[in-house]
Design a protein around this motif. Structure first.
Motif, PDB file in Angstrom:
ATOM      1  N   UNK A 265       0.805  -1.211   0.000  1.00 18.20           N
ATOM      2  CA  UNK A 265       0.000   0.000   0.000  1.00 18.20           C
ATOM      3  C   UNK A 265       0.837   1.259   0.000  1.00 18.20           C
ATOM      4  N   UNK A 266       0.206   2.408   0.248  1.00 14.94           N
ATOM      5  CA  UNK A 266       0.924   3.679   0.179  1.00 14.94           C
ATOM      6  C   UNK A 266       1.876   3.920   1.350  1.00 14.94           C
ATOM      7  N   UNK A 267       1.771   3.106   2.396  1.00 13.68           N
ATOM      8  CA  UNK A 267       2.574   3.353   3.599  1.00 13.68           C
ATOM      9  C   UNK A 267       3.620   2.278   3.839  1.00 13.68           C
ATOM     10  N   UNK A 268       3.978   1.547   2.813  1.00 11.56           N
ATOM     11  CA  UNK A 268       5.003   0.511   2.938  1.00 11.56           C
ATOM     12  C   UNK A 268       6.298   1.121   3.455  1.00 11.56           C
ATOM     13  N   UNK A 269       6.886   0.450   4.454  1.00 13.43           N
ATOM     14  CA  UNK A 269       8.156   0.903   4.995  1.00 13.43           C
ATOM     15  C   UNK A 269       8.037   1.879   6.151  1.00 13.43           C
ATOM     16  N   UNK A 270       6.823   2.373   6.419  1.00 17.08           N
ATOM     17  CA  UNK A 270       6.664   3.292   7.537  1.00 17.08           C
ATOM     18  C   UNK A 270       6.520   2.525   8.847  1.00 17.08           C
ATOM     19  N   UNK A 271       7.031   3.120   9.904  1.00 16.68           N
ATOM     20  CA  UNK A 271       6.874   2.543  11.234  1.00 16.68           C
ATOM     21  C   UNK A 271       5.487   2.890  11.771  1.00 16.68           C
ATOM     22  N   UNK A 272       5.117   2.249  12.877  1.00 16.93           N
ATOM     23  CA  UNK A 272       3.829   2.570  13.487  1.00 16.93           C
ATOM     24  C   UNK A 272       3.750   4.048  13.874  1.00 16.93           C
TER      25      UNK A 272
END
Length: 360
Positions: free
Chosen positions: A152-159
């Motif tokens: 999705x658009x937030x791949x690689x982001x932390x919580x």
């Protein structure tokens, strides 16, 4: 000639199915169309394809399925309201090309008990890929199913980096053009959790042998690992017309429906493990799937309420999964799984989700 009923005909799946049929008039005939509320849109489709049997809404769609002689019913309705038409298609002996994953997930044993072997043909790209790969071996030779996720658009982001994302950002999917609910579900990976439950129900593989891997290019749509160490993957450019066409005439392929990969150009495919701390929806979905009964219906209904609240500015992005988890934890499943108990559980889940959202 395959006689086809299309439910959700004005949506993304329905319009692409009509593209396939329009290009293959000697192979498919549309005999019924149903839309949610787009009266003008379905009327234009009916005029183009010469269809007399038209319905609006899930209740009318269910009756249309029972009334119209057809070989295959493509259920492209969004949400659990698609359960009635799914059950009707199975009861009437139609081949069910299933894009409405919620009806299988929510219906669970109600759906699987009705289905004859091979009667349900998955249209989700991941499950279509698995169905194609499974033809390479026998059921007892299957070691593991591997569902791919774009991330999705937030791949690689932390919580922590997901705390303040906006609805507009959540709808900016890098690969697929889908509706609001499905696109948001892809951003939270709730969609992948639902697909894990769907894979278990479709292919009768235990949850501990169903994995999710992040594949940003969305070229490998899913894989099957066999007991000899071999893995069979289905790969194609991201275009839903390919799995739709297989759903309409499984197991036969429709020539020219998709554009093949260009093997003369250098390319790279990557695969990454799923970050379950940032995206806990897959683990929660497996818990819900193992619990069975009305739990998947509660999971799905709570998610739909939470997604609406997120887009209305009443809930944070991370709050979506928090709401689902709190509602699931409060649920006390009834002894019997029936359409009535499912409806009651869904209604309870929506009320409870609204209460949780208001309290956050």
């Amino acid at each position: 000639m395959r006689r086809v009923v299309i439910l959700g005909s004005t949506g993304s799946i329905g319009t692409q199915a009509l593209d396939v049929i329009r290009a293959n008039p000697d192979r498919f005939e549309v005999v019924g169309l149903a839309a949610g509320s787009d009266r003008a849109g379905v009327a234009a489709q009916a005029e183009e394809f010469g269809v007399d049997a038209v319905a609006l809404g899930a209740v009318e769609a269910e009756q249309l399925v029972r009334d119209v002689p057809a070989d295959v019913v493509l259920n492209g309705i969004t949400g659990s309201v698609g359960l009635g038409p799914t059950l009707a298609a199975l009861e009437e002996g139609r081949t069910l090309a299933l894009a409405n994953k919620e009806s299988l997930i929510v219906g669970g044993d109600l759906v699987t008990r009705l289905a004859a072997p091979g009667q349900i043909v998955p249209v989700d790209s991941e499950h279509s890929a698995i169905a194609q790969a499974l033809r390479s071996g026998e059921p007892d030779e299957v070691q593991r199913l591997v569902l791919t996720a774009s991330g999705g658009p937030f791949r690689g982001r932390s919580r922590a980096q997901l705390l303040n994302v906006t609805p507009a950002q959540a709808l900016a999917h890098p690969t697929w053009d889908m509706g609001r609910v499905v696109t948001t579900n892809s951003a939270t990976l709730v969609n992948k959790g639902l697909e894990v439950i769907e894979a278990h129900l479709l292919f009768d593989v235990p949850y501990e042998r169903i994995d999710v891997v992040v594949h940003p290019q969305s070229i490998v749509h899913s894989m099957v690992e066999f007991v000899d160490g071999s893995t069979i993957a289905q790969a194609s450019p991201p275009d839903m017309r390919l799995p739709i066409s297989l759903g309409l005439d499984w197991p036969h392929r429709v020539a020219g429906v998709g554009v093949p990969l260009d093997w003369t150009t250098a390319t790279q495919w990557t695969f990454e493990p799923l970050d379950e701390e940032a995206f806990g929806s897959v683990a929660l979905a497996k818990r819900v799937g193992r619990a069975g009964g009305t739990y998947p219906a509660v999971f799905n209904a709570a998610n739909e309420q939470a997604v609406d609240a997120f887009h209305e500015g009443r809930l944070s992005f991370l709050g979506i999964l928090d709401v689902i988890e709190r509602v699931v934890e409060r649920h006390d499943a009834p002894a019997a799984l029936t359409r009535e108990s499912l409806a009651e559980a869904e209604a309870w889940a929506r009320r409870t989700a609204d209460d949780v959202i208001a309290a956050l």
